[in-house]
Enzyme design. Sequence first.
Site, short mmCIF file in Angstrom:
data_model
loop_
_atom_site.label_atom_id
_atom_site.label_comp_id
_atom_site.label_asym_id
_atom_site.label_seq_id
_atom_site.Cartn_x
_atom_site.Cartn_y
_atom_site.Cartn_z
N TYR A 160 0.58 -1.31 -0.01
CA TYR A 160 -0.07 -0.08 0.03
C TYR A 160 0.71 1.27 0.07
O TYR A 160 0.11 2.41 -0.06
CB TYR A 160 -0.82 0.04 1.22
CG TYR A 160 -1.82 -1.15 1.24
CD1 TYR A 160 -2.96 -1.38 0.35
CD2 TYR A 160 -1.68 -2.32 2.11
CE1 TYR A 160 -3.73 -2.36 0.11
CE2 TYR A 160 -2.67 -3.31 2.19
CZ TYR A 160 -3.44 -3.26 1.19
OH TYR A 160 -4.47 -4.58 1.07
N HIS B 25 -8.59 2.10 -5.97
CA HIS B 25 -7.89 0.95 -5.24
C HIS B 25 -6.33 1.37 -5.21
O HIS B 25 -5.86 1.69 -6.44
CB HIS B 25 -8.20 -0.33 -5.44
CG HIS B 25 -9.57 -0.86 -5.32
ND1 HIS B 25 -10.02 -1.06 -4.20
CD2 HIS B 25 -10.66 -0.78 -6.24
CE1 HIS B 25 -11.25 -1.48 -4.46
NE2 HIS B 25 -11.65 -1.45 -5.50
#
Length: 144
Positions: A22, A99
């Site tokens: 991430y 996302h």
Amino acid sequence: MTIQVLNGANLGRLGKREPEKYGTTTYAELVELIEAAAAQLGLQVQVRQTDDEGELLRWVHDAADAGHPVVINPGGWSHTSVVLHDALAAATAPVVEVHLTNIHRREEFRHHSYVSRVADGVIAGLGVDGYVLALRWLAARDHR
């Protein structure tokens, strides 16, 4: 009109949770990035994050009632929440799903998103830049 930038479960842990997937950008830094990009584009945004699905649903309902566009990163709820799909289906302005990772290159269960079916656009795998791209797309459509 204010673009609602809504972030779901675990996104408040950015920079701490699996940075190899991430990235190292913290949630606070993400908010600053989104607000700066919006200002450059002449947009108003409200950026929020919750680990409570009911709260996210209320925000989606409020956006639909107000006619506000939504940029949403539902996190894991993308793959599990029919009720989020149903709430977003009632949107009265564009919805862009974001996302940080490419969900199609991840675990099989992440390949399906209930949100994608009702989103006007989906941006996946471009990290935090996906939010900026979503705002640029909305600005080009003049949904202010």
